[in-house]
Design a protein around this motif. Structure first.
Motif, PDB file in Angstrom:
ATOM      1  N   PRO A 181      -0.006  -2.409  19.987  1.00 59.66           N
ATOM      2  CA  PRO A 181      -1.207  -1.650  20.328  1.00 59.66           C
ATOM      3  C   PRO A 181      -0.942  -0.658  21.447  1.00 59.66           C
ATOM      4  N   VAL A 183       0.058   3.789  22.107  1.00 59.13           N
ATOM      5  CA  VAL A 183       0.263   5.125  21.545  1.00 59.13           C
ATOM      6  C   VAL A 183       1.724   5.506  21.760  1.00 59.13           C
ATOM      7  N   ASP A 196      -3.302  -1.180  14.208  1.00 60.23           N
ATOM      8  CA  ASP A 196      -3.768  -1.975  15.341  1.00 60.23           C
ATOM      9  C   ASP A 196      -4.768  -2.999  14.837  1.00 60.23           C
ATOM     10  N   VAL A 199      -8.152  -3.243  16.609  1.00 59.88           N
ATOM     11  CA  VAL A 199      -9.072  -2.127  16.401  1.00 59.88           C
ATOM     12  C   VAL A 199     -10.021  -2.413  15.243  1.00 59.88           C
ATOM     13  N   GLN A 202     -12.756  -4.546  16.332  1.00 59.53           N
ATOM     14  CA  GLN A 202     -13.689  -3.846  17.202  1.00 59.53           C
ATOM     15  C   GLN A 202     -14.633  -2.954  16.412  1.00 59.53           C
ATOM     16  N   ILE A 203     -14.136  -2.378  15.331  1.00 56.04           N
ATOM     17  CA  ILE A 203     -15.003  -1.562  14.486  1.00 56.04           C
ATOM     18  C   ILE A 203     -16.047  -2.447  13.809  1.00 56.04           C
ATOM     19  N   PHE A 206     -18.658  -3.217  16.323  1.00 53.43           N
ATOM     20  CA  PHE A 206     -19.592  -2.106  16.516  1.00 53.43           C
ATOM     21  C   PHE A 206     -20.719  -2.144  15.489  1.00 53.43           C
TER      22      PHE A 206
ATOM     23  N   VAL B  14     -16.133   6.204  16.288  1.00 54.88           N
ATOM     24  CA  VAL B  14     -16.077   4.741  16.436  1.00 54.88           C
ATOM     25  C   VAL B  14     -14.643   4.246  16.318  1.00 54.88           C
ATOM     26  N   SER B  15     -13.910   4.816  15.389  1.00 59.32           N
ATOM     27  CA  SER B  15     -12.543   4.333  15.175  1.00 59.32           C
ATOM     28  C   SER B  15     -11.619   4.714  16.330  1.00 59.32           C
ATOM     29  N   PRO B  18     -11.946   2.231  20.404  1.00 60.73           N
ATOM     30  CA  PRO B  18     -11.040   1.164  20.838  1.00 60.73           C
ATOM     31  C   PRO B  18      -9.776   1.690  21.509  1.00 60.73           C
ATOM     32  N   ILE B  19      -9.322   2.860  21.087  1.00 68.37           N
ATOM     33  CA  ILE B  19      -8.123   3.438  21.704  1.00 68.37           C
ATOM     34  C   ILE B  19      -8.417   3.852  23.136  1.00 68.37           C
ATOM     35  N   GLN B  21     -10.675   2.676  24.974  1.00 72.02           N
ATOM     36  CA  GLN B  21     -10.873   1.437  25.730  1.00 72.02           C
ATOM     37  C   GLN B  21      -9.533   0.893  26.220  1.00 72.02           C
ATOM     38  N   ARG B  22      -8.565   0.864  25.322  1.00 70.28           N
ATOM     39  CA  ARG B  22      -7.250   0.326  25.665  1.00 70.28           C
ATOM     40  C   ARG B  22      -6.615   1.148  26.780  1.00 70.28           C
ATOM     41  N   LEU B  43      -3.196  10.386  26.936  1.00 71.72           N
ATOM     42  CA  LEU B  43      -2.806   8.983  26.809  1.00 71.72           C
ATOM     43  C   LEU B  43      -3.242   8.371  25.482  1.00 71.72           C
ATOM     44  N   ALA B  44      -4.343   8.881  24.934  1.00 73.06           N
ATOM     45  CA  ALA B  44      -4.844   8.332  23.679  1.00 73.06           C
ATOM     46  C   ALA B  44      -4.239   9.040  22.470  1.00 73.06           C
ATOM     47  N   GLY B  45      -3.510  10.107  22.744  1.00 69.21           N
ATOM     48  CA  GLY B  45      -2.868  10.825  21.649  1.00 69.21           C
ATOM     49  C   GLY B  45      -3.814  11.706  20.857  1.00 69.21           C
TER      50      GLY B  45
END
Lengths: 225, 225
Positions: A181, A183, A196, A199, A202-203, A206, B14-15, B18-19, B21-22, B43-45
DNA sequence: GATGTCTTGTGAACGGCTGCACATGGTTGC
DNA sequence: GCAACCATGTGCAGCCGTTCACAAGACATC
């Protein structure tokens, strides 16, 4: 020489081709010789028009008034996906996930034999898993060369993932599937896909929580006007 | 009463939550107190504008000229995803994959404790795995009720997947994560997500094979005009 | 061989997502 | 208190993907 590259296949279509392939596999096993776009779509869980459009990107392989010949369509999908050959896979990380992936029958049966396992735990090195010897991380370059590795799978914790990705790229691997998990950054020309597992949960979370809040609002009575 | 439901959050956003968040988790651990959309996006790409637009669906939680407060943004994302509470998970199938998922630290740490394991192999029933007793398939309904199960994970071969899905739905589970490579049908109101490990490899295979063909065409000399 | 029936292949309209570019508004320094 | 600066929030245009609806084409029957 016929012009091979018709219009390029959209990403969305590529991601569905494996589903069609799986469905056609089943149909072939059941002895079906032809299938209509409607039936195929139903089994694949998509709209019939979408299925037809998807398949039309491969070429005109259907017969109007009849449907698609299962064997032939299956071959064309395999060809488009590059599955007429085998792609040897190397898995980095022989923890629970790495072992699960190595054992997963779906890999080998779909043309992705797991031919190499690598780990940095000295206790694991030298032992076997499903007939494949576990080798140290330092052997990656040699394994990639000798076994003609096409795809590297990263199944280790996030911390070391970027370093391992770089190791794989240096060794000449141009396709990486990452389960950590994190990037990752890879050079142009290297294909990276990310799975992931958390993820997905988590979806789901939601959507469930949204439903819950909606029903609470409804129960407590939304103020009108 | 303030109106909670601003414009609905798009699926694409939404998808990605989680990224974010991480990444924010990491930043928080590192002691950062604020972050700009640019840094977060890096950082999240993703693209910085995309990150800002994503976050704007949650509300206006940034400060112009400054950025976002890490703690606060993290809380808001958790709230949006429904992660301010725990969601107990039941895993069906304690094979390699089921065990890997049960052991996966990322589940528990993100609010999805694995509190129940179910299998239909008599040899496994009654044994423990990471402190959770393996129970027979017939106990699903009782487990869901007693342990307040929110999410069911299917980690068995394709053949039984549809039956297990129905079992889960009957037991009252409304969120299912399916790892079996099969298309499942569930009633309206039940959330189903699909993870097919082999599909990811096949997509990689497609890109690699396309690159290969392209370079062959180039080498052999595309006919001009 | 002509007609009717069936299913593919695709043009066109629509909706959602992305990314640019900029207005908005908060902060800092003097 | 004012000016310069900075990063957010968003209107807008373009692109991609989905879906409908229908023309084109193949087969069967008489």
């Amino acid at each position: 020489m016929a012009s091979k590259p018709r219009r390029p296949i959209p990403d969305a279509t590529v991601s569905r081709l494996p589903i069609y392939q799986r469905v056609l596999d089943q149909l072939q096993t059941q002895g079906s010789t032809t299938v209509s776009s409607e039936d195929l779509a139903e089994l694949a869980g998509v709209n019939a028009a979408k299925a037809r459009k998807d398949l039309s990107f491969l070429g005109s392989y259907g017969i109007r008034g009849v449907g698609y010949e299962v064997d032939y369509l299956l071959f064309q999908i395999r060809h488009a996906l590059g599955l007429t050959q085998q792609w040897p896979v190397l898995i980095v990380g022989v923890g629970n996930l790495g072992r699960a992936l190595a054992d997963y029958a779906g890999f080998t049966s779909r043309g992705f034999p797991v031919v190499a396992l690598v780990d940095d735990d000295p206790a694991k090195i030298g032992t076997d898993h499903v007939g494949v010897e576990i080798r140290p991380l330092a052997d990656v370059a040699a394994l990639v060369r000798d076994l003609d590795i096409a795809i590297g799978v990263i199944a280790i914790p996030s911390a070391g993932a970027q370093r391992v990705a770089e190791l794989l790229v240096e060794a000449g691997v141009s396709s990486i599937l990452n389960f950590a998990p994190a990037v990752l950054t890879v050079p142009d020309g290297v294909h990276l896909r990310q799975v992931d597992l958390a993820v997905e949960l988590q979806i789901l979370s939601f959507h469930r929580q949204r439903d819950q809040r909606d029903s609470e609002v409804t129960e407590s009575g939304e103020r009108p006007g």
